[in-house]
Every structure is written in C-alpha cells, then in structure tokens.
Design a protein around this motif. Sequence first.
Motif, short mmCIF file in Angstrom:
data_model
loop_
_atom_site.label_atom_id
_atom_site.label_comp_id
_atom_site.label_asym_id
_atom_site.label_seq_id
_atom_site.Cartn_x
_atom_site.Cartn_y
_atom_site.Cartn_z
N ARG A 91 0.86 -1.16 0.00
CA ARG A 91 0.00 0.00 0.00
C ARG A 91 0.91 1.22 0.00
O ARG A 91 2.10 1.11 0.10
CB ARG A 91 -0.90 0.02 1.21
CG ARG A 91 -0.26 -0.52 2.46
CD ARG A 91 -1.05 -0.15 3.67
NE ARG A 91 -2.26 -0.91 3.82
CZ ARG A 91 -3.21 -0.61 4.68
NH1 ARG A 91 -3.07 0.41 5.47
NH2 ARG A 91 -4.29 -1.31 4.77
N ARG A 92 0.30 2.28 -0.07
CA ARG A 92 1.07 3.51 -0.12
C ARG A 92 1.86 3.64 1.17
O ARG A 92 1.44 3.24 2.23
CB ARG A 92 0.10 4.67 -0.21
CG ARG A 92 0.71 6.02 -0.35
CD ARG A 92 -0.35 7.07 -0.14
NE ARG A 92 -1.54 6.78 -0.93
CZ ARG A 92 -1.63 7.08 -2.21
NH1 ARG A 92 -0.66 7.70 -2.81
NH2 ARG A 92 -2.71 6.77 -2.88
N LYS A 93 2.97 4.20 1.02
CA LYS A 93 3.78 4.37 2.22
C LYS A 93 3.13 5.41 3.10
O LYS A 93 2.56 6.37 2.61
CB LYS A 93 5.17 4.85 1.84
CG LYS A 93 5.98 3.78 1.14
CD LYS A 93 6.40 2.73 2.12
CE LYS A 93 7.32 1.73 1.44
NZ LYS A 93 7.71 0.65 2.33
N ARG A 94 3.26 5.18 4.28
CA ARG A 94 2.64 6.11 5.21
C ARG A 94 3.23 7.50 5.03
O ARG A 94 4.43 7.70 4.99
CB ARG A 94 2.92 5.62 6.63
CG ARG A 94 2.13 6.32 7.69
CD ARG A 94 2.63 5.87 9.05
NE ARG A 94 2.00 6.62 10.11
CZ ARG A 94 0.89 6.23 10.70
NH1 ARG A 94 0.31 5.12 10.33
NH2 ARG A 94 0.37 6.96 11.66
N THR A 95 2.38 8.41 4.95
CA THR A 95 2.83 9.79 4.76
C THR A 95 3.15 10.39 6.12
O THR A 95 2.37 10.28 7.06
CB THR A 95 1.72 10.63 4.11
OG1 THR A 95 1.45 10.09 2.82
CG2 THR A 95 2.15 12.07 3.98
N VAL A 96 4.25 10.97 6.18
CA VAL A 96 4.64 11.56 7.46
C VAL A 96 4.25 13.03 7.45
O VAL A 96 4.69 13.78 6.60
CB VAL A 96 6.15 11.45 7.66
CG1 VAL A 96 6.54 12.13 8.95
CG2 VAL A 96 6.54 9.99 7.67
N ILE A 97 3.46 13.35 8.36
CA ILE A 97 3.02 14.74 8.41
C ILE A 97 3.69 15.43 9.59
O ILE A 97 3.58 14.99 10.72
CB ILE A 97 1.49 14.80 8.57
CG1 ILE A 97 0.86 14.13 7.34
CG2 ILE A 97 1.04 16.24 8.68
CD1 ILE A 97 -0.64 14.07 7.40
N SER A 98 4.36 16.42 9.28
CA SER A 98 5.11 17.13 10.32
C SER A 98 4.19 17.92 11.23
O SER A 98 3.03 18.18 10.90
CB SER A 98 6.10 18.08 9.66
OG SER A 98 5.40 19.17 9.13
N PRO A 99 4.70 18.29 12.34
CA PRO A 99 3.89 19.06 13.30
C PRO A 99 3.35 20.34 12.69
O PRO A 99 2.19 20.69 12.89
CB PRO A 99 4.87 19.34 14.42
CG PRO A 99 5.84 18.21 14.34
CD PRO A 99 5.98 17.91 12.87
N SER A 100 4.17 20.96 11.96
CA SER A 100 3.69 22.23 11.41
C SER A 100 2.60 21.98 10.37
O SER A 100 1.66 22.75 10.24
CB SER A 100 4.84 23.00 10.78
OG SER A 100 5.38 22.28 9.71
N GLN A 101 2.76 20.91 9.69
CA GLN A 101 1.74 20.60 8.69
C GLN A 101 0.46 20.21 9.40
O GLN A 101 -0.64 20.59 9.01
CB GLN A 101 2.22 19.45 7.79
CG GLN A 101 3.37 19.85 6.89
CD GLN A 101 3.93 18.67 6.14
OE1 GLN A 101 4.10 17.59 6.72
NE2 GLN A 101 4.24 18.84 4.88
N THR A 102 0.65 19.48 10.44
CA THR A 102 -0.52 19.05 11.21
C THR A 102 -1.24 20.28 11.75
O THR A 102 -2.46 20.35 11.78
CB THR A 102 -0.09 18.17 12.39
OG1 THR A 102 0.55 17.00 11.87
CG2 THR A 102 -1.29 17.74 13.21
#
Length: 472
Positions: A91-102
């Motif tokens: 499956r798609r690799k887990r996308t890492v969302i940074s704190p700022s993006q969050t």
Amino acid sequence: MARARVSPEKPGSRRRRLVLKPSQKDALQALFQQNPYPGIATRERLARELGIDESRVQVWFQNQRRRRSKQSRPPSEHVRQEGEGGPTEARRKRTVISPSQTRILVQAFTRDRFPGIAAREELARQTGIPEPRIQIWFQNRRARHPQRSPSGPGNGRAQGPGGAPATTTTPAPEDRRAPPAVQSTSPPLRPSQPQESMPPLAAAAPFGAPTFWVPGAASGVCVGQPLMIFVVQPSPAALQPSGRPPPPPQGAAPWAACSPAVTAPGLPGQGAILPPGQPETHIPRWPESPSGEGTAPPLEPQPQAPSLPSSTSLLDELLAATGVPDTQAPSPGAAADEGVGPALPGAPSFLDELLAATGTPDTPGPSLGPSADERAHLALPGELLAAAGLPGSPGPSPGSSPVVAGPHPALPGPPSLLEEILAATAIQDTPWSSPGSPAGEEGVEATLETPLSEDEYQALLDMLPGSPGPGA
DNA sequence: TTACTAACGTAATCATGCC
DNA sequence: GGCATGATTACGTTAGTAA
C-alpha cells in the motif's frame, strides 16, 4: 448509513467530475480484470499512463469493485490474492506529516471539517501534502474526532450542508500530538467558500511554509516558487477544481495554474512537493517504487519516475503480454504523462495498444485530441508549454518519460507479473464492458477526438494566467 | 428524464512509525 | 508492546454527463 454529506450549496466543493475516455476505461477494466486490488505502484503507474491522477484510479477501482459486487459477481472471484497486483504490491507508504503541517490541517479542520476540493488543494499547497492525502487526513480526523454532539453513531456529518457544513466552530478535541494550539495565525478560511477560503495565504503561511510545488513538475509553473505567489487573489470561479474553462467569466485564477492537484491530474503521485531541505515538509516515504511509482516527488525534474525510463509502461507490459506488437501508433492520448502534452502526435499510446490487445475496437487514436484526461491537463500551462515542446519546460516529461514513449528499448526489467497474468488471461473478451458500460460506452468508433477544438483551445487560453478569461 | 458513474461520506480495519 | 494515525476497503449517497 454513510450518507454522503455533500453540501449542495458548495458548488465547487467537489472535484470536477472526471470523464474517462473509453480508451481509459478499457485500460482500467483490463487491469481490473487482472487485479481488482492494485497496489499503489500499479495504480500510480496506470495513472501516469492514462494521464489521470492516482487517486482517481483508486476511486475508480473502488467504484468498480462496488459495481461488480452489485452485479452479482461474487467478489470471491477475485479475493485479493497476495501478489496479485504485482509483487508485494504494498500500500502507499505512510505519509509523514510534520507538526507544522498538522497544525495547518488542524486549524483548517476546526474551521471546516468538510473542506471542498478547492480548500483541500489550498491546504495541499500550504502544507505540501498531496491533496488526496489531505482528503484522507480529514476523513480520519472526522472519524476520530467526532464533532461532539454525537447525535448519531458517529455521524458527525449529520448537520449536513444546510447549516454551516460542519464548519465546526467547535474546536474539536485537539489531538494530543499536534500542537494544539495552532497558533493564532489563523487564516480565515471560509468554510463554505473554499476557494476564497484562502485569503491571504501568505499570511496564513507563517510556518515556514515549506512549500514548493513541483507540480507534476511538468507544469513547472510553480516550481520553486514559494507559497507567497499564491497569494494572488483567486477568483472563486476560477478555482474550478480541475481547471476546466470556468464557466463564469472570471479569469482563471492565476494560481490555479500552479495547483498541482488542480492542474496536474496526471501527476505521478501527486506528491510532488518537497521542500528542499525543509524537514518540515511532509516526507512521504515514497514507495521505493520499484517502478517509479514512487510518486517520488522530485524536487527537481528528477525523473520522477525514477525507474522506468519511459519504457516499461504498464500498458506496454500488458501489450507485450498480449502479444501486441509495439505499435508506434501515434496516439498521444494517453501520453499525458506528467507533462506530456496530450495531443502530441508522435507518441504512441499504450492505450491504443492495450485496447487493440484487448480487442477493444477503440478508436485508434483515442486521444488525439484533448479529452477527458487531457482536459485536466489543459489547465496546465506548464504542460502546454511542455507539450508545445518549449525548451524551457522543465517538466519531467521532456527528458523523462513521456509515458508513451513508444517502442521502448528493451526493458531491462523482467517480465512483470502483469505480463504473466495477461498472458494467462486473455483480456480479449473484455467481459467487463458489461457492468455498467453499455457497449456504446466503449465509444468504439466514435471517439475520434479532434486535435483541439477552438473552444478547447480557447479554454486553454483561458486557463492561462493572465488570460482574460473565458468570457473575455 | 433517466441511467450511469465519478466523487465523496462513514465505519471498520489494517499497517506503520514512534514512544 | 501500545498508541496514534495514515491507508484501504466496503458500502451508501450525491451529483455531473451522456444518451
């Protein structure tokens, strides 16, 4: 149960409906027959080759599976088997969302739990996260942060459209991880008006807005441009999601052209962002993509599809498997790779080949003109340039592989699973046309698209930034 | 007007990354 | 190992298109 909460009053909230061309449908169905549960790699690959967005491919498969199941065809027939969509089609690799993006997302979430396409794309621009990921993020978020007022089992969207569509003024329980607070820098996102929801984006992008769009790279338009440029006042109307000639007179939103998602349907993994050196940016672990599926968002014209140099196209494989001679048929149609102009004659399309292989008498040059997928592309000035063969166009296309790179040299890679599958299962009889597709749908003979009608051309012009706009 | 189907919603669940 | 959360699936609904 799951009522789609689509606010009727949010006109542009939905993505512009994509009209798949018969040839595209055939290709999708052909693959569907082989594997109704394609992995990310296959999806992206197919998406590239068909010139549509991977997320669209995913949705198509979802809908198709549904249709099929409804049609009595017990899914058991294709119970996903390992290895089906290719070796370890993960499956798609887990996308890492940074704190700022969050933070940005949370902020937007508190304002509107149901952002429309325009808002999502805007968020995508702000965060550098692909729009489809944004959409998923919101889905998960809604599911995990029910809007208090559990009037119903989880149906947070009860308050549909009518009243502020969930414009949750209710600070949903901030997530523990994300810096709750979301600094006050709140961009006045107007929930119900996604398009304008991004007011002075610039203002809204205090966080080091790590955004660098390399929309499909092809468009190049925005490449390397910092968010700020989006500050341009978007004209709502112009925001038409998929950039099709906006009905209303407004001119095309200049930045719309930059919108990766908006304009780059065929983006290879839409993930094209990558804040250079910006740790902040979402660093999706792009699939190592064996075949370049990896959406790897090359910051640079990196051959984004690292892998396969235009050769091994999925379709090629299909074709090869089906014994279809590598036609050099000039049907750019599918060509739409990232930036390849659709209608660039000269590029053989596997679609054609595939169709031929599958026995679908689709038009030989199904994609000679702008069409379905291309329409979307049309919105990409950058692509236009690329298509036009402008040297300046950085798009990956130029150098990289216009998917349709005709007869590919020998594929270094071993025969794909697809080949085997195809070989084993003659797609010839596309039994698939059945589901919902009336024979006519296949558009057999009909679909001979013209190169570019005046209207389309005009539409294109309209899409160009600075253009006076359709009406004009 | 109707049929088809892309888009999108929820719920459930799996998978992955970090602590 | 547990938790948080991204990804995927099934299923239902809405709405755009084409016939």
